[in-house]
Scaffold this motif. Structure first.
Motif, mmCIF file in Angstrom:
data_model
loop_
_atom_site.group_PDB
_atom_site.id
_atom_site.type_symbol
_atom_site.label_atom_id
_atom_site.label_comp_id
_atom_site.label_asym_id
_atom_site.label_seq_id
_atom_site.Cartn_x
_atom_site.Cartn_y
_atom_site.Cartn_z
ATOM 1 N N HIS A 1 -18.180 -0.491 4.706
ATOM 2 C CA HIS A 1 -18.450 -2.553 4.352
ATOM 3 C C HIS A 1 -18.884 -3.275 4.807
ATOM 4 O O HIS A 1 -17.922 -4.709 5.111
ATOM 5 C CB HIS A 1 -16.447 -1.962 3.861
ATOM 6 C CG HIS A 1 -16.485 -0.767 2.610
ATOM 7 N ND1 HIS A 1 -16.310 -1.341 1.612
ATOM 8 C CD2 HIS A 1 -16.111 0.454 3.246
ATOM 9 C CE1 HIS A 1 -15.751 0.174 0.417
ATOM 10 N NE2 HIS A 1 -16.134 0.590 1.914
ATOM 11 N N THR B 1 -16.918 5.247 1.841
ATOM 12 C CA THR B 1 -17.690 5.268 1.618
ATOM 13 C C THR B 1 -19.281 4.771 1.709
ATOM 14 O O THR B 1 -20.329 5.006 1.628
ATOM 15 C CB THR B 1 -18.361 5.427 -0.914
ATOM 16 O OG1 THR B 1 -17.451 3.821 -0.728
ATOM 17 C CG2 THR B 1 -16.995 6.364 -0.798
ATOM 18 N N ASN C 1 -11.747 7.212 1.394
ATOM 19 C CA ASN C 1 -12.182 6.481 1.135
ATOM 20 C C ASN C 1 -13.558 5.178 1.715
ATOM 21 O O ASN C 1 -14.133 4.279 0.975
ATOM 22 C CB ASN C 1 -11.257 5.288 1.105
ATOM 23 C CG ASN C 1 -10.329 5.554 -0.326
ATOM 24 O OD1 ASN C 1 -10.304 6.692 -0.675
ATOM 25 N ND2 ASN C 1 -8.896 4.967 0.191
ATOM 26 N N LEU D 1 -10.289 10.243 -4.523
ATOM 27 C CA LEU D 1 -11.433 10.366 -2.727
ATOM 28 C C LEU D 1 -10.308 10.977 -2.125
ATOM 29 O O LEU D 1 -10.564 11.687 -1.304
ATOM 30 C CB LEU D 1 -11.744 9.040 -2.744
ATOM 31 C CG LEU D 1 -12.976 8.142 -3.925
ATOM 32 C CD1 LEU D 1 -13.372 7.258 -3.385
ATOM 33 C CD2 LEU D 1 -13.965 9.421 -3.975
ATOM 34 N N ALA D 2 -9.547 10.468 -1.784
ATOM 35 C CA ALA D 2 -8.698 11.036 -0.563
ATOM 36 C C ALA D 2 -8.122 12.743 -1.035
ATOM 37 O O ALA D 2 -8.108 13.275 -0.099
ATOM 38 C CB ALA D 2 -7.167 9.999 -0.528
ATOM 39 N N ARG E 1 -17.016 11.745 6.021
ATOM 40 C CA ARG E 1 -15.235 11.380 5.520
ATOM 41 C C ARG E 1 -14.596 12.124 5.716
ATOM 42 O O ARG E 1 -13.309 11.829 6.156
ATOM 43 C CB ARG E 1 -15.495 10.718 3.975
ATOM 44 C CG ARG E 1 -16.502 9.798 3.906
ATOM 45 C CD ARG E 1 -16.412 8.662 2.615
ATOM 46 N NE ARG E 1 -15.923 10.036 1.449
ATOM 47 C CZ ARG E 1 -16.858 10.165 0.397
ATOM 48 N NH1 ARG E 1 -18.221 9.866 0.418
ATOM 49 N NH2 ARG E 1 -16.815 10.557 -0.506
ATOM 50 N N GLU F 1 -19.383 13.007 1.463
ATOM 51 C CA GLU F 1 -18.278 13.933 1.681
ATOM 52 C C GLU F 1 -18.091 15.019 2.987
ATOM 53 O O GLU F 1 -17.099 14.441 3.868
ATOM 54 C CB GLU F 1 -18.214 14.290 0.416
ATOM 55 C CG GLU F 1 -16.840 15.245 -0.024
ATOM 56 C CD GLU F 1 -16.906 15.923 -0.741
ATOM 57 O OE1 GLU F 1 -16.331 17.134 -1.221
ATOM 58 O OE2 GLU F 1 -17.835 16.233 -1.829
ATOM 59 N N ASN G 1 -15.135 13.968 -6.402
ATOM 60 C CA ASN G 1 -14.954 11.881 -6.139
ATOM 61 C C ASN G 1 -15.865 12.238 -8.538
ATOM 62 O O ASN G 1 -16.392 11.387 -8.591
ATOM 63 C CB ASN G 1 -16.637 12.773 -5.920
ATOM 64 C CG ASN G 1 -16.781 13.357 -4.637
ATOM 65 O OD1 ASN G 1 -16.732 11.872 -4.235
ATOM 66 N ND2 ASN G 1 -18.062 13.467 -4.431
ATOM 67 N N TYR H 1 -8.985 5.984 -6.051
ATOM 68 C CA TYR H 1 -9.049 5.965 -4.546
ATOM 69 C C TYR H 1 -8.012 7.524 -4.444
ATOM 70 O O TYR H 1 -8.722 8.701 -3.695
ATOM 71 C CB TYR H 1 -7.974 5.126 -4.041
ATOM 72 C CG TYR H 1 -8.503 4.085 -4.117
ATOM 73 C CD1 TYR H 1 -10.305 3.865 -3.448
ATOM 74 C CD2 TYR H 1 -8.648 3.340 -4.654
ATOM 75 C CE1 TYR H 1 -11.385 2.577 -2.854
ATOM 76 C CE2 TYR H 1 -9.739 1.749 -4.704
ATOM 77 C CZ TYR H 1 -10.729 1.795 -4.027
ATOM 78 O OH TYR H 1 -11.322 -0.146 -3.855
ATOM 79 N N HIS I 1 -16.946 -0.019 -9.473
ATOM 80 C CA HIS I 1 -15.550 -1.174 -8.989
ATOM 81 C C HIS I 1 -15.741 -1.977 -9.728
ATOM 82 O O HIS I 1 -16.687 -2.936 -9.708
ATOM 83 C CB HIS I 1 -16.052 -0.943 -7.351
ATOM 84 C CG HIS I 1 -14.616 -0.967 -6.618
ATOM 85 N ND1 HIS I 1 -14.274 -2.401 -6.854
ATOM 86 C CD2 HIS I 1 -13.955 -0.177 -6.147
ATOM 87 C CE1 HIS I 1 -12.825 -2.086 -5.880
ATOM 88 N NE2 HIS I 1 -12.811 -1.113 -5.881
#
Length: 443
Positions: free
Chosen positions: A337, A334, A332, A30-31, A325, A322, A35, A27, A173
């Protein structure tokens, strides 16, 4: 065809093993706008797997229609095709940010080939998938002493096991590993190994991986799916024993168990201050995350805004990439959800309607063929539905780990329909052709 699903899993595992990732820093990477490391060998490996999947699927489709055989389930094929057109083709061309790629057609070709499965072909496909899942779990556990940072998340603090690292294995994950473990256990229940020691080892491995993946969604899904599987297989017999006056021991045990559970709940409510404990829990960090659905409420708000901005055909396939985001300052995020929110934002109202219709058809067929598949169809549907609450397992852009359980349900429904119609794998009309082997065991 039995090697299609294992090939997909092998590609997922190879991508993780060649990435050299640090699971606890995933994570953070990603932040930071990255990637993780990417191995160029994955490009050629993915091309090879794609060719294998397309050749196997194409051969299956040509052989089926070349022999003049009918479709096992017309509703399944029609709903899947309409769903692909509405959520992939339309949004790729008519979305606010159109994007067309040849990989978008893979899910249509592979899924169509899977929907031609007959009852006698299903055991081989599901047994290969079961074996592939347990090989993935064996590799995940074996890599713990070799490369612990790649398979363990030592920074995880939100689980029920304080101080215990979260097992992610060679899945993308830990949540995905939990899904793989629960699916493998369901397939093991439906198709156990012939050797009793191997079967016991497989159950121990699967339950251990499921536990240490620390995915609460996977835990709940496994309990519910297993209960449905056992209910379909032995529910009628248990109900008959419960009402049989000649065999009252089973009824006494059932009533005694219900009384003990009720007494335990009564003692908990009367002598324990449950209300204050619940209130104090929501004052903690874990409680705050639960109230905000672990931050998903903010992601859903963004998805809702994108649907309002592009109501008919959605944002397009590149939603949550990307660049998107970074634009919304959610590195985060992606996906949305949630399957419905993701489809609504990505494919618009047209895609969301197709999703609801497709889900309704899957539910109807799962219930219709529950006995034909000995409960496996409804168990897989429940697993898929529960995962849709927090992930996007019905996404059809390309293929990957999320498509795995979706294709398992599709192939199971197709085989159940073929068995009910008496369709065999041999060409229709041939004398002496074999009939489909029943999925149900004789009483």
């Amino acid at each position: 065809m039995p090697w299609v699903l294992p090939a997909m899993l092998a590609l997922v595992a190879a991508g993780v093993m060649l990435s050299g990732r640090d699971l606890s820093q995933m994570y953070a990477e990603l932040a930071a706008g990255g990637n993780g490391s990417y191995n160029p060998a994955m490009d050629w490996l993915q091309r090879g797997v794609s060719v294998l999947l397309l050749l196997a699927s194409g051969e299956r489709i040509l052989r089926h229609f070349g022999s003049g055989r009918p479709l096992p389930s017309v509703p399944l094929v029609a709903s899947y095709s309409v769903y692909w057109v509405a959520t992939v083709a339309f949004t790729a061309v008519l979305g606010a940010h159109p994007s067309v790629g040849h990989e978008y057609a893979y899910s249509l070709v592979i899924g169509f080939a899977m929907m031609l499965t007959t009852g006698e072909e299903l055991p081989a496909i599901l047994q290969r998938a079961r074996d592939a899942l347990f090989v993935l779990m064996v590799v995940s556990v074996a890599l713990i002493p070799v490369d612990p940072s790649m398979v363990l998340d030592a920074s995880y603090t939100q689980g029920l096991l304080p101080g215990v690292p979260r097992l992610g294995g060679v899945a993308p994950h830990p949540v995905a590993l939990g899904m793989f473990a629960q699916t493998g256990l369901l397939l093991l229940c439906a198709y156990p190994y012939r050797s009793r020691p191997v079967n016991l080892l497989a159950w121990g491995l699967g339950l251990g991986v499921l536990f240490f993946a620390q995915s609460k969604t996977a835990w709940i899904a496994f309990v519910l799916c297993s209960a449905c599987l056992l209910l379909v297989r032995g529910g009628a017999r248990a109900w008959q024993r419960l009402g049989d006056p000649r065999d009252n021991s089973f009824g006494i045990l059932a009533c005694l168990g219900a009384m003990l559970v009720g007494a335990g709940l009564l003692v908990l409510l009367v002598f324990d201050d449950v209300g204050d404990k619940i209130a104090s829990f929501f004052d903690t960090q874990e409680g705050a995350q639960l109230m905000s659905l672990t931050g998903r409420d903010q992601i859903w708000a963004v998805a809702w805004e994108e649907w309002h901005a592009h109501p008919w055909f959605g944002y397009g396939p590149t939603l949550w990439d990307e660049d998107f985001r970074n634009a919304i300052a959610m590195p985060n995020a992606t996906s949305a959800h949630n399957q419905f929110m993701d489809t609504l934002a990505r494919s618009g109202t047209v895609g969301a309607i197709a999703l609801v219709v497709y889900a309704a058809v899957l539910l109807w067929l799962s219930l219709r063929h529950a006995r034909d598949t000995r409960g496996l169809s409804i168990a897989l549907f429940i697993a898929l539905a529960l995962r849709s609450v927090s992930e996007v397992p019905l996404l059809l852009f390309g293929y990957g780990s999320e498509l795995f359980i979706h294709l398992l349900l599709v192939v199971t429904l197709a085989a159940g329909a073929a068995q009910r119609r008496g369709l065999a794998a041999a060409p229709a009309g041939r004398r002496g052709s074999r009939v489909a082997r029943p999925l149900r065991r004789p009483a």
